[in-house]
Scaffold this motif. Structure first.
Motif, short mmCIF file in Angstrom:
data_model
loop_
_atom_site.label_atom_id
_atom_site.label_comp_id
_atom_site.label_asym_id
_atom_site.label_seq_id
_atom_site.Cartn_x
_atom_site.Cartn_y
_atom_site.Cartn_z
N HIS A 97 33.66 -4.97 0.53
CA HIS A 97 34.13 -3.75 -0.09
C HIS A 97 35.58 -3.44 0.35
N PRO A 98 36.46 -3.09 -0.62
CA PRO A 98 37.88 -2.86 -0.30
C PRO A 98 38.11 -1.79 0.76
N ASP A 99 37.29 -0.74 0.77
CA ASP A 99 37.49 0.30 1.77
C ASP A 99 37.16 -0.18 3.17
N LYS A 100 36.39 -1.24 3.26
CA LYS A 100 36.08 -1.82 4.57
C LYS A 100 37.10 -2.88 4.95
N ASN A 101 37.81 -3.39 3.95
CA ASN A 101 38.83 -4.43 4.18
C ASN A 101 40.15 -4.01 3.56
N PRO A 102 40.77 -2.93 4.04
CA PRO A 102 42.01 -2.43 3.43
C PRO A 102 43.14 -3.46 3.49
N GLY A 103 43.76 -3.67 2.32
CA GLY A 103 44.89 -4.60 2.26
C GLY A 103 44.51 -6.06 2.17
N ASP A 104 43.23 -6.39 2.23
CA ASP A 104 42.78 -7.78 2.17
C ASP A 104 42.53 -8.14 0.71
N LYS A 105 43.51 -8.82 0.10
CA LYS A 105 43.41 -9.17 -1.32
C LYS A 105 42.27 -10.16 -1.58
N GLU A 106 42.04 -11.07 -0.65
CA GLU A 106 40.97 -12.05 -0.83
C GLU A 106 39.61 -11.36 -0.86
N GLU A 125 39.07 -8.24 -1.65
CA GLU A 125 39.01 -7.46 -2.88
C GLU A 125 38.62 -8.32 -4.07
N GLN A 126 39.19 -9.54 -4.13
CA GLN A 126 38.87 -10.45 -5.22
C GLN A 126 37.41 -10.87 -5.18
N LYS A 127 36.90 -11.13 -3.97
CA LYS A 127 35.50 -11.53 -3.84
C LYS A 127 34.57 -10.38 -4.21
N PHE A 128 34.99 -9.17 -3.89
CA PHE A 128 34.20 -8.00 -4.26
C PHE A 128 34.14 -7.86 -5.79
N ARG A 129 35.28 -8.01 -6.44
CA ARG A 129 35.32 -7.95 -7.91
C ARG A 129 34.44 -9.04 -8.51
N GLU A 130 34.56 -10.24 -7.96
CA GLU A 130 33.80 -11.39 -8.47
C GLU A 130 32.30 -11.15 -8.34
N ALA A 131 31.87 -10.65 -7.18
CA ALA A 131 30.45 -10.39 -6.95
C ALA A 131 29.94 -9.28 -7.86
N THR A 132 30.78 -8.24 -8.06
CA THR A 132 30.38 -7.12 -8.91
C THR A 132 30.20 -7.57 -10.35
N GLU A 133 31.12 -8.39 -10.83
CA GLU A 133 31.01 -8.91 -12.20
C GLU A 133 29.75 -9.74 -12.36
N ALA A 134 29.47 -10.58 -11.36
CA ALA A 134 28.27 -11.42 -11.42
C ALA A 134 27.01 -10.56 -11.43
#
Length: 376
Positions: A33-42, A44-53
């Motif tokens: 989750h982005p709020d747990k990993n602030p500034g970590d683009k990788e 954030e991308q994995k979070f988006r990918e998992a959410t879409e799946a």
């Protein structure tokens, strides 16, 4: 960069259940989750990918399309993996984590959504709760489709106050309109739903006597539903906006109808194929004959029993099985011949069988049959 398979993204098998998919997404959502990993683009991308799946594989309509046609089948449905799917994850946290007990859903939302502008302000439109209805269907109705009337209770806007809850609405003095209050001192501070306004951000000075200020009343509802041909136990049919009414102008939730198919005394279903058993006499199996059976839909089907038919032989009748949902195709019907050995014989039957036995002269010391030959 090429998209990864949704099942690979969540780390589950293609046969994974809804609960397994939800658990896999929950684990990844907590980790990336982005709020747990602030500034970590990788992350954030994995979070988006998992959410879409998760959004595709948890959807009863989209998952079969993806399983059959892959990403190409979803193109026409507006599936992307952009910001739409990303924002949906915030709305799903109460569903994903709320069932863990102890108010974990609220803690998770406050832990990840409490900083910056990611937390939604209280008092805005709230979607109503979705409801579940378990519907029992007869075997034949599930195979060929039917119409059903669903009777249930759901929350609707109050007739007296028209959903307002009363008069004299003002900002909650306890949380100052935020809908949440902080507890604890020092580093460990936990935000919880405001006990005064229950998270709404405002209170009503003169609550409606009919609904006690909730703005909602439980009412009986009847909905007509068309059951498509080919449904099976566990199938979920979503009726949009027939759940509980929303609050603060929010839309109603959905009604989720879960199908439970009753057993049939003569037919059994495996996927899109039907199975039944038919008795034949020793003479019919040995000499061969023509017989007529009645199919599940009442149609007469003529079958040919070949001479020398062994007990348990399966005969395939093409196109007489279960219809594929949304298609004109059907599965097959498999008829199992059960050779019936008579337990009572007349004197004439005994005489004829004795003559046959003398003509056959079977061995009284037979060799054992190899087990692998039994299935041949």
């Amino acid at each position: 960069m090429a998209k990864r398979d949704y099942y690979e993204v969540l780390g589950v098998e293609k046969s994974a259940s809804e609960d397994e998919i939800k658990r896999a997404y929950r684990k990844l959502a907590v980790k990336y989750h982005p709020d747990k990993n602030p500034g970590d683009k990788e992350a954030e991308q994995k979070f988006r990918e998992a959410t879409e799946a998760y959004e595709i594989l948890s959807d009863d309509q989209k998952r079969p399309i993806y399983d059959q046609y892959g990403f190409a089948g979803l193109d026409g449905m507006g599936q992307g993996g952009g910001a739409g799917g990303y924002s949906h994850a915030y709305q799903d946290f109460s569903d994903l984590f709320g069932g863990m007990g102890g108010g974990f859903g609220d803690i998770f939302e406050n832990l990840f959504g409490g900083g910056g502008g990611s937390r939604r302000k209280s008092g805005g439109p709230v979607v109503g709760a979705s409801l579940r209805y378990d519907l029992k269907l007869g075997f034949r109705d599930a195979v060929y489709g039917t119409k059903a009337e669903i009777h249930f209770k759901h929350a609707e806007a109050c007739d007296v106050c028209h959903g307002t809850g009363g008069t004299g609405k003002k900002q909650c003095p306890t949380c100052h309109g935020m809908g949440q209050v902080s507890q604890g001192n020092g580093f460990f501070r936990i935000q919880q739903t405001c006990p005064k306004c229950q998270g709404k951000g405002d209170v009503i000075e003169n609550p409606c006597s009919a609904c006690r200020g909730t703005g909602l009343q439980n009412k009986n509802k009847t909905v007509s539903l068309t059951i498509p041909a080919g449904v099976d136990s566990g199938k979920r049919i979503t009726i949009p906006r027939q759940g509980d009414a929303g609050s603060n102008g929010g839309p109603a939730g959905d009604l989720i109808v879960v199908i439970h198919v009753e057993e049939h005394p003569y037919f059994e279903r495996h996927g899109q194929d039907l199975y039944c058993a038919v008795p034949v006499s020793i003479a019919q199996a040995a000499l061969g004959c023509d017989i007529t059976i009645t199919s599940l839909d009442g149609k007469k089907i003529e079958l040919k029993v070949s001479s020398g038919t062994p007990n348990g032989k399966l005969l395939r009748v093409k196109g007489e099985g279960v219809p594929f949902t949304g298609s004109t195709r059907k599965g097959d019907l498999y008829v199992k011949f059960m050779v019936k050995v008579p337990t009572k014989l007349s004197s004439e039957q005994k005489k004829l069988l004795q003559a046959y036995l003398e003509a056959e002269k079977p061995s009284t010391t037979p060799d054992l049959i190899k087990l692998n030959e039994l299935n041949n």
